[in-house]
Design a protein around this motif. Sequence first.
Motif, PDB file in Angstrom:
ATOM      1  N   PRO A   1      28.634  26.006  24.246  1.00  9.43           N
ATOM      2  CA  PRO A   1      29.041  27.044  23.312  1.00  9.43           C
ATOM      3  C   PRO A   1      30.378  26.743  22.648  1.00  9.43           C
ATOM      4  O   PRO A   1      31.412  26.961  23.237  1.00  9.43           O
ATOM      5  CB  PRO A   1      29.145  28.285  24.190  1.00  9.43           C
ATOM      6  N   GLY A   2      30.355  26.203  21.475  1.00 12.19           N
ATOM      7  CA  GLY A   2      31.544  26.013  20.654  1.00 12.19           C
ATOM      8  C   GLY A   2      32.790  25.558  21.386  1.00 12.19           C
ATOM      9  O   GLY A   2      33.874  26.052  21.104  1.00 12.19           O
TER      10      GLY A   2
ATOM     11  N   PRO B   1      28.789  42.102  17.010  1.00 11.58           N
ATOM     12  CA  PRO B   1      27.602  42.676  16.374  1.00 11.58           C
ATOM     13  C   PRO B   1      27.102  41.789  15.235  1.00 11.58           C
ATOM     14  O   PRO B   1      27.890  41.307  14.427  1.00 11.58           O
ATOM     15  CB  PRO B   1      28.099  44.022  15.839  1.00 11.58           C
ATOM     16  N   GLY B   2      25.815  41.547  15.229  1.00 11.26           N
ATOM     17  CA  GLY B   2      25.204  40.739  14.188  1.00 11.26           C
ATOM     18  C   GLY B   2      25.291  39.241  14.422  1.00 11.26           C
ATOM     19  O   GLY B   2      24.755  38.460  13.640  1.00 11.26           O
ATOM     20  N   ALA B   3      25.966  38.818  15.505  1.00  8.37           N
ATOM     21  CA  ALA B   3      26.085  37.388  15.796  1.00  8.37           C
ATOM     22  C   ALA B   3      24.731  36.829  16.210  1.00  8.37           C
ATOM     23  O   ALA B   3      23.943  37.486  16.884  1.00  8.37           O
ATOM     24  CB  ALA B   3      27.105  37.145  16.899  1.00  8.37           C
ATOM     25  N   ASP B   4      24.457  35.614  15.765  1.00  5.39           N
ATOM     26  CA  ASP B   4      23.230  34.922  16.132  1.00  5.39           C
ATOM     27  C   ASP B   4      23.534  34.038  17.335  1.00  5.39           C
ATOM     28  O   ASP B   4      24.294  33.071  17.229  1.00  5.39           O
ATOM     29  CB  ASP B   4      22.728  34.091  14.954  1.00  5.39           C
ATOM     30  N   LEU B   5      22.969  34.378  18.476  1.00  6.00           N
ATOM     31  CA  LEU B   5      23.231  33.647  19.716  1.00  6.00           C
ATOM     32  C   LEU B   5      22.938  32.157  19.571  1.00  6.00           C
ATOM     33  O   LEU B   5      23.622  31.320  20.166  1.00  6.00           O
ATOM     34  CB  LEU B   5      22.394  34.247  20.850  1.00  6.00           C
ATOM     35  N   SER B   6      21.948  31.819  18.738  1.00  8.19           N
ATOM     36  CA  SER B   6      21.586  30.408  18.563  1.00  8.19           C
ATOM     37  C   SER B   6      22.652  29.631  17.781  1.00  8.19           C
ATOM     38  O   SER B   6      22.621  28.410  17.750  1.00  8.19           O
ATOM     39  CB  SER B   6      20.228  30.276  17.889  1.00  8.19           C
ATOM     40  N   ASP B   7      23.605  30.336  17.165  1.00  7.96           N
ATOM     41  CA  ASP B   7      24.733  29.649  16.529  1.00  7.96           C
ATOM     42  C   ASP B   7      25.716  29.132  17.576  1.00  7.96           C
ATOM     43  O   ASP B   7      26.531  28.262  17.289  1.00  7.96           O
ATOM     44  CB  ASP B   7      25.482  30.586  15.577  1.00  7.96           C
TER      45      ASP B   7
END
Length: 91
Positions: free
Chosen positions: A7-8, A36-42
């Motif tokens: 993760p990043g 909120p609205g974050a894409d876990l796959s990012d």
Amino acid sequence: GAEPGAPGAKPASAGVAVNPYELDISAMDEKPWRKPGADLSDWFNFGFNEETWHAYCQKQLQLRRLNTMSASIQVVDTGPRDHQKQGGQFG
């Protein structure tokens, strides 16, 4: 390059790489994947999430420690033993 699923992860300081398996993401101040609205796959690859990534990292560290330990064990082959002469007993 980054490890799969990491993760990043960013360097701890300029020029110092962080082993992604040792990075404690639970201790990170910011967790953008929770916004909120974050894409876990990012942030996580291969279907990982914060919990499964932690479990994966723990398993990787365990396997790497075991591999390191077993690599340092010297095995000495003493040659074949004739168990029939010893009545089938090992010794």
